[in-house]
Scaffold this motif. Sequence first.
Motif, short mmCIF file in Angstrom:
data_model
loop_
_atom_site.label_atom_id
_atom_site.label_comp_id
_atom_site.label_asym_id
_atom_site.label_seq_id
_atom_site.Cartn_x
_atom_site.Cartn_y
_atom_site.Cartn_z
N PRO A 120 0.83 -1.20 0.00
CA PRO A 120 0.00 0.00 0.00
C PRO A 120 0.86 1.25 0.00
N VAL A 121 0.26 2.39 -0.28
CA VAL A 121 0.91 3.66 0.04
C VAL A 121 0.91 3.76 1.57
N ILE A 122 2.04 4.07 2.14
CA ILE A 122 2.16 4.08 3.60
C ILE A 122 1.99 5.51 4.10
N ASP A 123 0.81 5.78 4.68
CA ASP A 123 0.56 7.08 5.29
C ASP A 123 1.31 7.17 6.62
N VAL A 124 1.39 8.37 7.16
CA VAL A 124 2.17 8.62 8.38
C VAL A 124 1.23 8.80 9.57
N ILE A 125 1.51 8.07 10.63
CA ILE A 125 0.86 8.31 11.92
C ILE A 125 1.92 8.95 12.82
N SER A 126 1.68 10.17 13.26
CA SER A 126 2.66 10.90 14.05
C SER A 126 2.99 10.14 15.33
N MET A 127 4.28 9.95 15.59
CA MET A 127 4.69 9.27 16.81
C MET A 127 4.45 10.12 18.06
N GLN A 172 -1.63 11.77 15.05
CA GLN A 172 -2.41 12.31 13.94
C GLN A 172 -2.14 11.49 12.70
N TYR A 173 -3.17 11.24 11.91
CA TYR A 173 -3.06 10.45 10.68
C TYR A 173 -2.86 11.42 9.52
N ILE A 174 -1.74 11.27 8.79
CA ILE A 174 -1.35 12.21 7.74
C ILE A 174 -1.17 11.47 6.43
N GLY A 175 -1.87 11.90 5.40
CA GLY A 175 -1.75 11.27 4.10
C GLY A 175 -0.38 11.50 3.47
N ALA A 176 0.19 10.46 2.89
CA ALA A 176 1.49 10.55 2.23
C ALA A 176 1.30 10.73 0.73
N VAL A 196 3.21 4.12 12.16
CA VAL A 196 3.95 4.97 13.09
C VAL A 196 5.44 4.83 12.79
N PHE A 197 6.04 5.90 12.29
CA PHE A 197 7.48 5.90 12.02
C PHE A 197 8.20 6.44 13.25
N ARG A 198 9.04 5.60 13.84
CA ARG A 198 9.72 5.97 15.07
C ARG A 198 11.15 6.38 14.79
N LYS A 199 11.68 7.26 15.61
CA LYS A 199 13.03 7.78 15.39
C LYS A 199 14.10 6.79 15.83
N ARG A 200 13.76 5.90 16.73
CA ARG A 200 14.72 4.89 17.16
C ARG A 200 13.96 3.65 17.61
N HIS A 201 14.68 2.55 17.73
CA HIS A 201 14.04 1.30 18.10
C HIS A 201 13.74 1.30 19.60
#
Length: 473
Positions: free
Chosen positions: A153-160, A164-168, A262-267
């Motif tokens: 799929p197109v991967i939209d962004v969920i703010s960590m 907030q759900y943000i269209g990519a 959810v794109f996280r900055k670190r593991h």
Amino acid sequence: MNIEASDGLKSNRELPDTRNAMCRRSSWSDLSTIAHLPATSVIITFHNEARSTLLRTVVSVLNRSPERLIHEIILVDDYSDFPEDGQELAKIQKVRLIRNSKREGLVRSRVTGAAAATAKVLTFLDSHCECNVNWLEPLLARVSEDPTRVVCPVIDVISMDTFQYIGASADLRGGFDWNLVFKWEYLSNAERKARQRDPTAPIRTPMIAGGLFVIDKAYFERLGTYDTQMDIWGGENLEISFRVWQCGGSLEIIPCSRVGHVFRKRHPYTFPGGGSGNIFAKNTRRAAEVWMDEYKKYYYAAVPLATNIPFGDIDDRLQLRKELQCKPFRWYLEHVYPQLGIPERRNNGSIRQGVYCLDSLGNVAGAVVGLYSCHGNGGNQNWVLNRKGELKHHDLCLTLIKFTISARYNSVLMKYCDDSENQQWHLKDGGLIQHRKINVCLDSRHMKERGITAERCNSALESQHWKVVTEVQ
């Protein structure tokens, strides 16, 4: 990520429909349209995932998919600290739970889930996702037409931070540089114009992000599933992307399918067995050694430290490649990813000033560069001064931002390469790196205050003398 923000949201919250209007006109709600589609086993692996986030992932799959198309949801608990998290979710209809007896990592956990799956199609999701409306149908449609397609799929962004759900943008595909780190890159102008005519058309992608994709189960098994000697996380998307393309399949991004992530900055978890850097290098080396043929030398030139990382036995993967009669990496570069290009050998290596080297300092686009003690390991100190006059660090170019005679500093920043005059330099006799159009040269005098700057050329200044050391032969 902000777990408090996640906990404050409903598990079945409403999401904005981020698809193009033409996608919304499709008749996916028509039962006759989806009657021919195969059902899928959805495989979600997790380790110490936030409870509310994991629940929202499962609920979104069930709520936004036709019931007939979800054969089962298989949760693979990779030895989380709290086993009751998975046990509670397993009470939901269609949800099955498998718990590892020890930490296995993403790759082996996914293989476990795939082996247990009983549907003809596998859908892999991360444990911090939210599926959007009609996300599944266009993916299954493409795979049912051709089982050698692997689709995402197109991967939209969920703010960590806020969830907030943000269209990519749908004008992106997956790629990488020779350091073999995944990146999103824009389609060419011609491809974007074609997409304006038909924004629903699939997008060929050289690489998938790896967290979210659909694949025919029999094809997944015939292709060799995953390299199960890869540990924890990292590099598996690179390996399976090479393998699919080189062994007769294809990778696509489907614009009418949207899933938030959810794109996280670190593991947020540990990497047993050597830390995230060493494990990523081990996994990446395995992919390079099996699939990249003689072109792996460019990876090692970009990441010299990787040569010191053991990568284990790859005989079985080389045998798999032989049995599948896969194409060489040269074919992949020519037919799938010609945009990558072969690193230019001229002036490729480090830019030195005494015992110090030009260094990106780990910064990204829009940031300054500086000097750091030369270490000879490439990485942040790997630069190329190419025939176009670009001073490149991966896909970033050293850029003159402004020049005025009265200015105390003339800023030089890393910007994405765009063929502009501001990014053109040349190496003069004597070691000065001069801008092609303006009489300014790279200067380290103000390094502590402003990083490397561009000042009026003066061969008497040691701060403007550089040595380009070629390290890739």
